[in-house]
Design a protein around this motif. Sequence first.
Motif, PDB file in Angstrom:
ATOM      1  N   PRO A   6       6.924 -10.788  25.519  1.00  0.00           N
ATOM      2  CA  PRO A   6       6.785 -11.365  26.865  1.00  0.00           C
ATOM      3  C   PRO A   6       8.020 -11.088  27.719  1.00  0.00           C
ATOM      4  N   LYS A   7       7.843 -11.082  29.023  1.00  0.00           N
ATOM      5  CA  LYS A   7       8.935 -10.832  29.969  1.00  0.00           C
ATOM      6  C   LYS A   7       9.439 -12.167  30.516  1.00  0.00           C
ATOM      7  N   PHE A   8      10.739 -12.311  30.592  1.00  0.00           N
ATOM      8  CA  PHE A   8      11.362 -13.502  31.145  1.00  0.00           C
ATOM      9  C   PHE A   8      12.393 -13.087  32.181  1.00  0.00           C
ATOM     10  N   LYS A   9      12.667 -14.003  33.144  1.00  0.00           N
ATOM     11  CA  LYS A   9      13.765 -13.766  34.067  1.00  0.00           C
ATOM     12  C   LYS A   9      15.064 -13.840  33.276  1.00  0.00           C
ATOM     13  N   GLU A  10      16.130 -13.286  33.809  1.00  0.00           N
ATOM     14  CA  GLU A  10      17.424 -13.309  33.127  1.00  0.00           C
ATOM     15  C   GLU A  10      17.976 -14.727  33.014  1.00  0.00           C
ATOM     16  N   LYS A  11      17.755 -15.551  34.075  1.00  0.00           N
ATOM     17  CA  LYS A  11      18.347 -16.883  34.144  1.00  0.00           C
ATOM     18  C   LYS A  11      17.389 -17.829  34.864  1.00  0.00           C
ATOM     19  N   THR A  32      18.080 -17.807  22.290  1.00  0.00           N
ATOM     20  CA  THR A  32      17.817 -16.580  21.546  1.00  0.00           C
ATOM     21  C   THR A  32      16.545 -16.690  20.707  1.00  0.00           C
ATOM     22  N   SER A  33      15.972 -15.552  20.424  1.00  0.00           N
ATOM     23  CA  SER A  33      14.745 -15.465  19.640  1.00  0.00           C
ATOM     24  C   SER A  33      15.035 -15.757  18.165  1.00  0.00           C
ATOM     25  N   PRO A  34      14.212 -16.580  17.526  1.00  0.00           N
ATOM     26  CA  PRO A  34      14.393 -16.818  16.092  1.00  0.00           C
ATOM     27  C   PRO A  34      13.958 -15.610  15.256  1.00  0.00           C
ATOM     28  N   LYS A  42      18.840 -17.273  29.920  1.00  0.00           N
ATOM     29  CA  LYS A  42      19.874 -18.297  30.054  1.00  0.00           C
ATOM     30  C   LYS A  42      19.238 -19.493  30.758  1.00  0.00           C
ATOM     31  N   TYR A  43      19.517 -20.694  30.214  1.00  0.00           N
ATOM     32  CA  TYR A  43      18.947 -21.921  30.759  1.00  0.00           C
ATOM     33  C   TYR A  43      20.068 -22.869  31.156  1.00  0.00           C
ATOM     34  N   PRO A  44      19.819 -23.729  32.172  1.00  0.00           N
ATOM     35  CA  PRO A  44      20.890 -24.592  32.663  1.00  0.00           C
ATOM     36  C   PRO A  44      21.339 -25.610  31.627  1.00  0.00           C
ATOM     37  N   ARG A  45      22.633 -25.769  31.511  1.00  0.00           N
ATOM     38  CA  ARG A  45      23.194 -26.826  30.678  1.00  0.00           C
ATOM     39  C   ARG A  45      23.375 -28.011  31.625  1.00  0.00           C
TER      40      ARG A  45
END
Length: 54
Positions: A6-11, A32-34, A42-45
Amino acid sequence: MSYSKPKFKEKYGNFINGKFVDPAGGAYFDNTSPVDNSLIAKYPRSQKKMWTMR
């Protein structure tokens, strides 16, 4: 049968009041992928913060 990655945005940002916004502290974490440990996105902390409706 074959599968495509699947395609995801960078952030990604936080979804607040109908908009994606950067986290208040500006920090992100890597997800990261298991399967192969490759970077998914990247997701917001996020941090606890009081939001007011304007």
